[in-house]
Design an enzyme around this catalytic site. Sequence first.
Site, PDB file in Angstrom:
ATOM      1  N   PRO A  14       0.756  -1.113  -0.152  1.00 37.64           N
ATOM      2  CA  PRO A  14      -0.070  -0.013   0.136  1.00 37.64           C
ATOM      3  C   PRO A  14       0.827   1.427  -0.076  1.00 37.64           C
ATOM      4  O   PRO A  14       0.487   2.208  -0.763  1.00 37.64           O
ATOM      5  CB  PRO A  14      -1.005  -0.135   1.106  1.00 37.64           C
ATOM      6  CG  PRO A  14      -0.902  -1.576   1.482  1.00 37.64           C
ATOM      7  CD  PRO A  14       0.391  -2.348   1.022  1.00 37.64           C
TER       8      PRO A  14
ATOM      9  N   PHE B  43      -2.583  -5.293  -4.528  1.00 39.62           N
ATOM     10  CA  PHE B  43      -2.958  -5.288  -6.086  1.00 39.62           C
ATOM     11  C   PHE B  43      -2.263  -6.561  -6.808  1.00 39.62           C
ATOM     12  O   PHE B  43      -1.578  -6.420  -7.918  1.00 39.62           O
ATOM     13  CB  PHE B  43      -2.370  -4.476  -6.738  1.00 39.62           C
ATOM     14  CG  PHE B  43      -2.919  -2.696  -6.247  1.00 39.62           C
ATOM     15  CD1 PHE B  43      -4.337  -2.722  -6.191  1.00 39.62           C
ATOM     16  CD2 PHE B  43      -2.242  -1.578  -6.327  1.00 39.62           C
ATOM     17  CE1 PHE B  43      -4.957  -1.544  -5.991  1.00 39.62           C
ATOM     18  CE2 PHE B  43      -2.862  -0.542  -6.225  1.00 39.62           C
ATOM     19  CZ  PHE B  43      -4.203  -0.453  -5.965  1.00 39.62           C
ATOM     20  N   ILE B  44      -2.077  -7.856  -6.499  1.00 41.19           N
ATOM     21  CA  ILE B  44      -1.361  -8.778  -6.515  1.00 41.19           C
ATOM     22  C   ILE B  44      -2.102  -9.784  -7.631  1.00 41.19           C
ATOM     23  O   ILE B  44      -3.197 -10.469  -7.219  1.00 41.19           O
ATOM     24  CB  ILE B  44      -1.094  -9.691  -5.467  1.00 41.19           C
ATOM     25  CG1 ILE B  44      -0.029  -8.844  -4.516  1.00 41.19           C
ATOM     26  CG2 ILE B  44       0.031 -10.868  -6.101  1.00 41.19           C
ATOM     27  CD1 ILE B  44       0.968  -7.935  -5.146  1.00 41.19           C
TER      28      ILE B  44
ATOM     29  N   GLY C 107     -19.584   5.429 -32.950  1.00 42.00           N
ATOM     30  CA  GLY C 107     -20.551   6.434 -32.615  1.00 42.00           C
ATOM     31  C   GLY C 107     -21.237   6.105 -31.160  1.00 42.00           C
ATOM     32  O   GLY C 107     -20.485   5.357 -30.281  1.00 42.00           O
TER      33      GLY C 107
ATOM     34  N   GLU D 238       3.305  -2.837 -14.134  1.00 41.74           N
ATOM     35  CA  GLU D 238       4.903  -3.165 -14.801  1.00 41.74           C
ATOM     36  C   GLU D 238       5.445  -2.017 -14.856  1.00 41.74           C
ATOM     37  O   GLU D 238       6.254  -1.826 -15.798  1.00 41.74           O
ATOM     38  CB  GLU D 238       4.586  -4.182 -15.848  1.00 41.74           C
ATOM     39  CG  GLU D 238       3.818  -5.449 -16.057  1.00 41.74           C
ATOM     40  CD  GLU D 238       4.450  -6.543 -15.937  1.00 41.74           C
ATOM     41  OE1 GLU D 238       5.887  -6.619 -16.266  1.00 41.74           O
ATOM     42  OE2 GLU D 238       3.914  -7.681 -16.020  1.00 41.74           O
TER      43      GLU D 238
ATOM     44  N   THR E 103       4.602   2.200 -14.019  1.00 40.86           N
ATOM     45  CA  THR E 103       3.820   3.064 -14.891  1.00 40.86           C
ATOM     46  C   THR E 103       4.560   3.642 -15.818  1.00 40.86           C
ATOM     47  O   THR E 103       5.791   3.599 -15.942  1.00 40.86           O
ATOM     48  CB  THR E 103       3.383   4.251 -13.570  1.00 40.86           C
ATOM     49  OG1 THR E 103       4.406   4.987 -13.478  1.00 40.86           O
ATOM     50  CG2 THR E 103       2.626   3.899 -12.369  1.00 40.86           C
TER      51      THR E 103
END
Length: 401
Positions: free
Chosen positions: A135, A163-164, A356, A380, A382
């Site tokens: 975090p 976030f794994i 559209g 990977e 930013t």
Amino acid sequence: MTDILDLFPQYAEELKLLRKTAREFAQRNFSPELARELDKKEEFPWDLYRKAGELGLLAPSIPTEYNGGGFSTYLADIVVTEELIRAEPTLGTAIMSGPFSSHLLYFFGTEEQKKKYLPPVYKGETTFFGAYTEPEHGTDITQLNTIAERKGDKFIIRGMKTFITNAPTAKYGVLLAQTEPEKRHRGQTLFIIHTDWPGVTIRKLTGKMGQRSIPVGEIYLDNVEVPIDYVVGGEKGINQGFYWTLAYFNVSRIGPAAMAIGLMLSAFDKAFEYAKKRVQFGQQIINFQLIQEKLGRMAMLIEAARSLVYRAAYYVDDYIKFKIDPRAMAAITSAAKVFATDVANQVIDDAIQIHGGYGYFEEFDVERYWRDHRVTRIYEGTNEINLLTIVDALRRDAWKP
Ligand SMILES: Cc1cc2nc3c(=O)[nH]c(=O)nc-3n(C[C@H](O)[C@H](O)[C@H](O)COP(=O)(O)OP(=O)(O)OC[C@H]3O[C@@H](n4cnc5c(N)ncnc54)[C@H](O)[C@@H]3O)c2cc1C
């Protein structure tokens, strides 16, 4: 002679066959209905993953002794990634992300570790994770809060990773921890961690914008006892974790770049077909020059990105034989990753625009492609940090355009 694979005559024939295998697999098994359903339910395509494993599509460039495809070039991985994602972006990205970070173990694990852990991944029996982010430490992983304290012949690990990718589905993966906090990045080590070990808790994260059928989670480690045999690379891997992670990312960031190519091709295919069918002002919209400008630009950007990505992938073969300076390799793969994922933003957005109002609805799929693409500019490394990596190589005289 306009097939990009003809630029690599020594591999062209076998890579074309591989691409054909991937294409036929996708034609037999993929459908937009399944993709929409898994996107909604945030579910991983287990059945397809296993089938891809049976065909050797999960790790084409890994030797067959570990159940890889046995191709002698990393280009093989790019060909399959591009082809499966071109066929169906949500399903293709999920399948090709299943073995994420297992290449790290292939590069740096002991023979015993590779023999034990890689085959089940490449057979499609389990996914794999690589846990680096925390975090408070995302882009900056030079100092981690996850601590691995040595006690005799084992380590006690406590901390948390977020976030794994694949944490909720994988039986095991690799995790970066701080073994000597005062040494910062010089005191980090990679460990093999099983998700069912005592003290390991996984929490699935839901509600992602895209790539929703790729499971992502948090890993909590509450005084997890890890014998020294589980240090990646064995005793010699202690305090090598940061360096090995960066060396691995020098290769792996081609993954999102190749994903971007597949996504752009898929979006382009849809937009081109739509422009030929949709009639306004009494004619197909492809007759309008402003639509042609978009299609021309899309095709041009895809070709440019594809050239860069294939070139970067081709260099990997020499990099892993220590024939290319790591900082030069970092610059080359960073350039490919940033360029391909940035232009994908425009190309897929243009595909939506050509559709559209219909492009804004799930039935036409291109909105999902854009959502699936967006994270490739974030993970990977930013795109910002990858650009800084290029400048670092330039300033150290390691590489020049
Ligand atoms: C879907 C998904 C899957 C992921 N999978 C994994 C995984 O499997 N394993 C894993 O370990 N991680 C994974 N990640 C984490 C991902 O790698 C991080 O989100 C990423 O590295 C950025 O870290 P952060 O989110 O903490 O952002 P931050 O580091 O807080 O960055 C915020 C912003 O500041 C910018 N920034 C930061 N430092 C600098 C600088 N020095 N100069 C200029 N700009 C800077 C960044 O570019 C960004 O725009 C995943 C993330 C997502 C969203």
